[in-house]
Design a protein around this motif. Structure first.
Motif, PDB file in Angstrom:
ATOM      1  N   ASN A 142       0.814  -1.207   0.000  1.00 53.77           N
ATOM      2  CA  ASN A 142       0.000   0.000   0.000  1.00 53.77           C
ATOM      3  C   ASN A 142       0.854   1.267   0.000  1.00 53.77           C
ATOM      4  O   ASN A 142       0.382   2.344  -0.369  1.00 53.77           O
ATOM      5  N   LYS A 168       1.192   3.898  -2.920  1.00 60.23           N
ATOM      6  CA  LYS A 168       0.267   5.007  -3.164  1.00 60.23           C
ATOM      7  C   LYS A 168       0.950   6.358  -2.984  1.00 60.23           C
ATOM      8  O   LYS A 168       0.454   7.375  -3.474  1.00 60.23           O
ATOM      9  N   ASP A 199      -4.645  -2.443  -8.868  1.00 59.07           N
ATOM     10  CA  ASP A 199      -4.589  -1.399  -7.851  1.00 59.07           C
ATOM     11  C   ASP A 199      -3.861  -1.924  -6.617  1.00 59.07           C
ATOM     12  O   ASP A 199      -3.304  -3.027  -6.629  1.00 59.07           O
ATOM     13  N   ASP A 229      -5.268  -2.318  -3.462  1.00 65.33           N
ATOM     14  CA  ASP A 229      -6.229  -2.634  -2.408  1.00 65.33           C
ATOM     15  C   ASP A 229      -6.312  -4.125  -2.095  1.00 65.33           C
ATOM     16  O   ASP A 229      -7.106  -4.540  -1.257  1.00 65.33           O
TER      17      ASP A 229
END
Length: 365
Positions: A176, A179, A342, A344
């Motif tokens: 993560n 990001k 992505d 997630d």
């Protein structure tokens, strides 16, 4: 309210020079996501040579080490040999650690742990989670396979009906932390080229790639960024003294986000890092270094999201790099990478693990 037993999960995962570092990385990403649900993550790992277990403790997670094996198998390219002990020995050692920890949930990310291990541990009243992409049978409460070409229906006869199946690219457990980095506009005419060929480059692929680039196209390169291991450092520095392009050399860096952010194209290893580069929309020539990487590389190639090389002779590497760095090739690959995955996936996996824990706690109460 969760009990003291059920707010824990143990990851049974190993790392070594022949296993690589990606299994640890993706489990850490899931463990970080589990923190948000108040779930404590512990790692159970065997003492194998050249591991990256420091990454576990550096992130603040507890690490329990299993005994070193008496010998390392000769054929380490075959992932079924990577346990390095009999499965029953490993299962009993794991059960003993779980009991010491007061933990009833073990999450397995290991190509050498199979159905008999899972069934044995499950028969001892433990919950089993599995991350696997080898299309094997499993006796698990939850299965994660992030292979983007697969569907839930493909697993109808591989797991029991009660198993929670998390299938496809939406469950890819990338970090993560990415990001915090931007996706750059790529320059394929004058590129910054990343060479990142795995945590351990015993085949000297970075060295061969540097030699090829220096002969083929050094005048058209903005910079080459080389990420390698400490064992390769001396030989690489010797060769780099004679190159005509600018370069940065990174030895086992902590995180690659800033490096991906700077890169236009990549000569890279298969495995978890290949999907990190897909997220950053970096066209890549993938070097397939292990049998378990063949399927993923094949499907990335079929979707024209990467080129793939398996023959690592100097002449063949030079040929493939020459074909890969053509601007028209890179543009075609780049279009297929846009918004493909992505960040997630780890959170989605953690959410499902938490749901199982919550259900078990309610049932127990």
């Amino acid at each position: 309210m969760k009990s003291n037993i059920m707010n824990k999960i143990a990851f049974r995962v190993d790392s070594s020079s022949f296993i690589g570092i990606g299994h640890i990385k993706r489990c850490i990403n899931i463990a970080i996501a589990l923190k948000e649900f108040g779930i404590e993550s512990i790692f159970i790992s065997r003492n194998l040579p050249k591991n990256n277990y420091n990454d576990i403790t550096d992130m603040g997670f507890k690490l329990c080490i299993l005994e070193s094996p008496k010998k390392i198998p000769n054929d380490t390219r075959n992932s079924s040999s990577w346990l390095c002990v009999d499965w029953i020995v490993d299962a009993n050692e794991t059960i003993n650690k779980l009991n010491e920890l007061g933990c009833r949930f073990v999450f397995v990310d290991h190509y050498a742990i199979a159905l008999e291990w899972e069934s044995y541990v499950k028969d001892n009243n433990f919950l089993i989670g599995v991350l696997d992409d080898l299309d094997r049978e499993h006796n698990a409460d939850i299965l994660v396979d992030y292979s983007f070409w697969k569907e839930t229906k493909d697993f109808e006869y591989l797991v029991n009906k009660r198993c929670v199946k998390l299938i496809g690219k939406t469950f890819m457990p990338l970090s993560n932390s990415f990001k915090g980095y931007s996706l750059k506009t790529k320059n394929f005419c004058y590129p910054t080229i990343l060479i990142s060929l795995g945590g351990f480059d015993f085949d000297g692929l970075a060295l061969k790639s540097i030699i090829a680039l220096n002969k083929l196209c050094s005048q058209n390169i903005k910079k080459v960024i080389i990420v390698t291991d400490i064992d390769s450092e001396i030989k690489l520095k010797e060769v780099l003294q004679g190159v005509s392009f600018k370069y940065d050399l990174h030895i086992s860096p902590n995180g690659l986000g800033s490096i991906y952010e700077e890169s236009d194209i990549c000569l890279g290893a298969s495995g978890v890092s290949s999907f990190e580069r897909v997220y950053f929309e970096i066209p890549q020539l993938i070097f397939v270094k292990a049998d378990n990487q063949i399927e993923t590389a094949k499907h990335l190639n079929q979707k024209n999201m990467a080129m793939v090389i398996k023959d690592f002779t100097q002449n063949n590497i030079s040929k493939y790099i020459d074909d890969f760095i053509k601007e028209e090739t890179l543009i075609k690959i780049s279009k297929n990478l846009l918004n493909f995955i992505d960040l997630d996936g780890a959170v989605k996996i953690a959410k499902e693990i938490n749901a199982i824990i919550e259900y078990k706690n309610v049932a127990k109460d």
